[in-house]
Write an enzyme that holds these catalytic residues in place. Structure first.
Site, mmCIF file in Angstrom:
data_model
loop_
_atom_site.group_PDB
_atom_site.id
_atom_site.type_symbol
_atom_site.label_atom_id
_atom_site.label_comp_id
_atom_site.label_asym_id
_atom_site.label_seq_id
_atom_site.Cartn_x
_atom_site.Cartn_y
_atom_site.Cartn_z
ATOM 1 N N TYR A 46 0.423 -1.272 -0.064
ATOM 2 C CA TYR A 46 -0.551 0.350 -0.293
ATOM 3 C C TYR A 46 1.189 1.107 0.120
ATOM 4 O O TYR A 46 0.347 2.409 -0.002
ATOM 5 C CB TYR A 46 -1.049 -0.093 1.421
ATOM 6 C CG TYR A 46 -1.995 -1.202 1.141
ATOM 7 C CD1 TYR A 46 -3.200 -1.305 0.405
ATOM 8 C CD2 TYR A 46 -1.767 -2.350 1.773
ATOM 9 C CE1 TYR A 46 -3.439 -2.404 0.505
ATOM 10 C CE2 TYR A 46 -2.585 -3.600 2.188
ATOM 11 C CZ TYR A 46 -3.389 -3.015 1.193
ATOM 12 O OH TYR A 46 -4.728 -4.378 1.315
ATOM 13 N N HIS A 75 -8.840 1.341 -6.160
ATOM 14 C CA HIS A 75 -7.826 0.087 -4.811
ATOM 15 C C HIS A 75 -5.909 0.275 -5.664
ATOM 16 O O HIS A 75 -5.599 0.962 -6.812
ATOM 17 C CB HIS A 75 -8.246 -1.223 -5.498
ATOM 18 C CG HIS A 75 -9.763 -1.536 -4.900
ATOM 19 N ND1 HIS A 75 -9.841 -1.744 -4.424
ATOM 20 C CD2 HIS A 75 -10.310 -1.682 -5.842
ATOM 21 C CE1 HIS A 75 -10.607 -2.388 -3.865
ATOM 22 N NE2 HIS A 75 -11.122 -1.984 -5.277
#
Length: 142
Positions: free
Chosen positions: A22, A99
């Protein structure tokens, strides 16, 4: 244009949780980046993050009044929440799914999004830039 950016579960841990997946940017840093880009277009960005499905649904319901678009990263709810899917489908406001990671290159259970079919489009795998790409897509949708 007024845009609502919704971030779902565990995204409050950006910068700490799995930075190899991430990235190291925090949620606050991400929001600053999005707000700065939105300001370039004279748009107003409003942010909401919750780890609770019902709160995300309630916020989507409010988006039908006073917002021109929604950018949502539903996190893990993408793969499990019929209720969030139904909330998106129920509002006339265009929604773009984002995302940070490429969900199609991860565990098999992440490959399918229940949310995607009711969104205007989906952007996956470009890290924090995915949110900026969603803003760019909104320019083309006007």
């Amino acid at each position: 244009m007024k845009i609502l950016i919704i971030n779902g579960p565990n995204l409050n841990l950006l910068g700490e949780r799995n930075p190899d997946v991430y990235g190291s940017l925090t949620l606050e840093g991400l929001e600053t980046r999005i707000a700065e880009r939105a300001e370039e277009y004279n748009w107003q960005a409003e942010f909401f993050q919750s780890n609770h499905e019902g709160e995300i649904i309630d916020r989507l319901h409010t988006a039908r009044h006073g917002y021109d678009a929604v950018i949502i990263n539903p996190g893990g709810y993408s793969h499990t929440s019929v209720a969030i899917r139904d909330a998106i489908e129920a509002i006339p406001t265009p929604v773009i799914e984002v995302h940070i990671s490429n969900i199609h290159a991860r565990e098999e259970f992440r490959h399918r999004s229940l949310i995607s079919p009711v969104c205007r489009g989906s952007i996956v795998g470009f890290g924090a830039a995915g949110y900026v790409l969603a803003l760019e897509a909104l320019l083309e949708m006007e």
